[in-house]
Design a protein around this motif. Structure first.
Motif, PDB file in Angstrom:
ATOM      1  N   MET A   1       0.986  -0.968   0.006  1.00  0.00           N
ATOM      2  CA  MET A   1       0.048  -0.022   0.003  1.00  0.00           C
ATOM      3  C   MET A   1       0.776   1.099  -0.106  1.00  0.00           C
ATOM      4  O   MET A   1       2.095   1.507   0.662  1.00  0.00           O
ATOM      5  N   HIS A   2       0.444   2.123  -0.747  1.00  0.00           N
ATOM      6  CA  HIS A   2       1.195   3.524  -0.853  1.00  0.00           C
ATOM      7  C   HIS A   2       0.376   4.678  -0.137  1.00  0.00           C
ATOM      8  O   HIS A   2      -0.455   5.390  -0.788  1.00  0.00           O
ATOM      9  N   MET A   3       0.717   5.355   0.915  1.00  0.00           N
ATOM     10  CA  MET A   3      -0.208   6.291   1.696  1.00  0.00           C
ATOM     11  C   MET A   3       0.361   7.505   0.780  1.00  0.00           C
ATOM     12  O   MET A   3       1.596   7.596   0.307  1.00  0.00           O
ATOM     13  N   PRO A   4      -0.605   8.507   0.684  1.00  0.00           N
ATOM     14  CA  PRO A   4      -0.342   9.777  -0.230  1.00  0.00           C
ATOM     15  C   PRO A   4       1.048  10.521   0.215  1.00  0.00           C
ATOM     16  O   PRO A   4       1.640  10.824  -0.510  1.00  0.00           O
ATOM     17  N   ALA A   5       1.159  10.859   1.567  1.00  0.00           N
ATOM     18  CA  ALA A   5       2.260  11.365   2.037  1.00  0.00           C
ATOM     19  C   ALA A   5       3.679  10.830   1.688  1.00  0.00           C
ATOM     20  O   ALA A   5       4.835  11.277   1.348  1.00  0.00           O
ATOM     21  N   GLN A   6       3.463   9.128   1.569  1.00  0.00           N
ATOM     22  CA  GLN A   6       4.809   8.441   1.132  1.00  0.00           C
ATOM     23  C   GLN A   6       4.918   8.716  -0.335  1.00  0.00           C
ATOM     24  O   GLN A   6       5.990   8.765  -0.529  1.00  0.00           O
ATOM     25  N   VAL A   7       4.017   8.530  -1.334  1.00  0.00           N
ATOM     26  CA  VAL A   7       4.134   9.056  -2.458  1.00  0.00           C
ATOM     27  C   VAL A   7       4.734  10.316  -2.665  1.00  0.00           C
ATOM     28  O   VAL A   7       5.626  10.267  -3.514  1.00  0.00           O
ATOM     29  N   LEU A   8       4.202  11.276  -2.153  1.00  0.00           N
ATOM     30  CA  LEU A   8       4.695  12.508  -2.247  1.00  0.00           C
ATOM     31  C   LEU A   8       6.314  12.774  -1.873  1.00  0.00           C
ATOM     32  O   LEU A   8       7.109  13.167  -2.619  1.00  0.00           O
ATOM     33  N   SER A   9       6.445  12.223  -0.739  1.00  0.00           N
ATOM     34  CA  SER A   9       7.887  12.080  -0.535  1.00  0.00           C
ATOM     35  C   SER A   9       9.009  11.495  -1.114  1.00  0.00           C
ATOM     36  O   SER A   9      10.020  12.022  -1.521  1.00  0.00           O
ATOM     37  N   ARG A  10       8.454  10.194  -1.794  1.00  0.00           N
ATOM     38  CA  ARG A  10       9.336   9.679  -2.535  1.00  0.00           C
ATOM     39  C   ARG A  10       9.539  10.249  -3.807  1.00  0.00           C
ATOM     40  O   ARG A  10      10.741  10.514  -4.576  1.00  0.00           O
ATOM     41  N   ALA A  11       8.488  10.962  -4.519  1.00  0.00           N
ATOM     42  CA  ALA A  11       8.875  11.694  -5.660  1.00  0.00           C
ATOM     43  C   ALA A  11       9.644  12.912  -5.570  1.00  0.00           C
ATOM     44  O   ALA A  11      10.489  13.362  -6.099  1.00  0.00           O
ATOM     45  N   VAL A  12       9.489  13.707  -4.206  1.00  0.00           N
ATOM     46  CA  VAL A  12      10.585  14.560  -4.094  1.00  0.00           C
ATOM     47  C   VAL A  12      12.119  13.999  -3.957  1.00  0.00           C
ATOM     48  O   VAL A  12      12.902  14.589  -4.566  1.00  0.00           O
ATOM     49  N   ALA A  13      12.239  12.806  -3.346  1.00  0.00           N
ATOM     50  CA  ALA A  13      13.250  12.326  -3.146  1.00  0.00           C
ATOM     51  C   ALA A  13      14.010  11.632  -4.547  1.00  0.00           C
ATOM     52  O   ALA A  13      15.048  12.105  -4.759  1.00  0.00           O
ATOM     53  N   ARG A  14      13.184  11.332  -5.379  1.00  0.00           N
ATOM     54  CA  ARG A  14      13.582  11.162  -6.707  1.00  0.00           C
ATOM     55  C   ARG A  14      14.170  12.261  -7.594  1.00  0.00           C
ATOM     56  O   ARG A  14      15.248  12.004  -8.314  1.00  0.00           O
ATOM     57  N   ASP A  15      13.442  13.272  -7.581  1.00  0.00           N
ATOM     58  CA  ASP A  15      13.763  14.594  -8.302  1.00  0.00           C
ATOM     59  C   ASP A  15      13.095  15.838  -7.751  1.00  0.00           C
ATOM     60  O   ASP A  15      11.770  15.855  -8.210  1.00  0.00           O
ATOM     61  N   ALA A  16      13.550  16.484  -6.862  1.00  0.00           N
ATOM     62  CA  ALA A  16      12.850  17.367  -6.205  1.00  0.00           C
ATOM     63  C   ALA A  16      12.492  18.762  -7.169  1.00  0.00           C
ATOM     64  O   ALA A  16      11.627  19.604  -6.720  1.00  0.00           O
ATOM     65  N   THR A  17      13.398  18.762  -8.219  1.00  0.00           N
ATOM     66  CA  THR A  17      13.146  20.146  -9.242  1.00  0.00           C
ATOM     67  C   THR A  17      12.217  19.640 -10.291  1.00  0.00           C
ATOM     68  O   THR A  17      11.961  20.754 -10.943  1.00  0.00           O
ATOM     69  N   ARG A  18      11.932  18.594 -10.561  1.00  0.00           N
ATOM     70  CA  ARG A  18      11.051  18.342 -11.679  1.00  0.00           C
ATOM     71  C   ARG A  18       9.574  18.833 -11.323  1.00  0.00           C
ATOM     72  O   ARG A  18       9.192  18.766 -10.370  1.00  0.00           O
ATOM     73  N   PRO A  19       8.859  19.267 -12.368  1.00  0.00           N
ATOM     74  CA  PRO A  19       7.467  19.678 -12.227  1.00  0.00           C
ATOM     75  C   PRO A  19       6.682  18.653 -11.639  1.00  0.00           C
ATOM     76  O   PRO A  19       6.695  17.531 -12.178  1.00  0.00           O
TER      77      PRO A  19
END
Length: 248
Positions: free
Chosen positions: A1-19
């Protein structure tokens, strides 16, 4: 399961500057503005909004937040992620009982049935709501900046807690990313649905798939729209969808 806060956190960790979100207001009476939020900037908005909900309005798991904001809109996106970060239920069904209302119309009928009201202004550069608000109404444009840029939830939602109520459907946190039409991984996808429940799930899905969303509010742009090529749009999300009926 992927909680929304974790989804956003992982997206930032992968590339914080990407739109994360690029928004166009094409409505007839709109601002005509183009707004772009990187993943880091989106996370900042989400953190401030989540702190406002948790600290200022006592929202927690079990609370219900009615979000009366238009889709597709970047403000609806970060408020949805903020509600889920706190572990509360987001509803876009106006008949659902709610503790807090987020709205552009703080004096409307919906405000009469909610304990707390947040007045939201849609233009990006607004510094206050633009008129005097009645006592007890939070002016998002004036007050959100006072909250912290980092967020830590006091309590966590469970997987089977209800995350979203939309068109009578009750979706748990565990199922937010389940059953949706699949977007390509790392896609730059056009999102133009006016279905608020579908919209917030599409934004979450694109973040989960390491993608980004181009939001167009107003008439759906055709494939010949030069902005879509300039933005690198390579996919289009469904504008309507219901479980068992499929995308349109």
């Amino acid at each position: 399961m992927h909680m929304p806060a974790q989804v956003l956190s992982r997206a930032v960790a992968r590339d914080a500057t990407r739109p994360a979100l690029t928004y166009y207001d094409d409505t007839p009476d709109g601002t005509g503005e183009r707004i772009e939020l990187s993943r880091a900037v989106l996370a900042n908005w989400v953190a401030k909004a989540a702190n406002a909900l948790q600290e200022g309005l006592d929202v927690q798991p079990g609370s219900v937040v009615l979000v009366d904001l238009p889709a597709p809109h970047w403000r609806l996106a970060y408020w949805a992620l903020a509600v889920w970060s706190v572990g509360a239920t987001l509803t876009v069904d106006t008949h659902e009982g709610a503790h807090v209302l987020l709205t552009t119309d703080p004096d409307g009928e919906l405000a009469e049935d909610c304990d707390e009201v947040v007045a939201v202004t849609l233009p990006a550069l607004a510094r206050d709501f633009g008129r005097e608000l009645r006592s007890g109404v939070m002016d998002e444009a004036a007050e959100l900046a006072t909250y912290a840029d980092d967020f830590v939830a006091w309590d966590e939602a469970e997987a089977d807690d209800i995350a979203l109520v939309s068109a009578g459907e009750r979706v748990s946190f565990a199922d937010l990313l389940e059953g949706l039409p699949t977007a390509p991984e790392r896609s730059r996808a056009l999102v133009s649905t006016q279905d608020r429940g579908l919209f917030v799930r599409q934004v979450l899905q694109l973040l989960h798939l390491d993608g980004s969303a181009v939001l167009v509010r107003g008439p759906q742009p055709g494939p010949e729209d030069p902005r879509m090529a300039a933005e690198g749009v390579d996919a289009r999300c469904a504008t309507t969808w219901r479980a068992g009926e499929g995308p349109v």
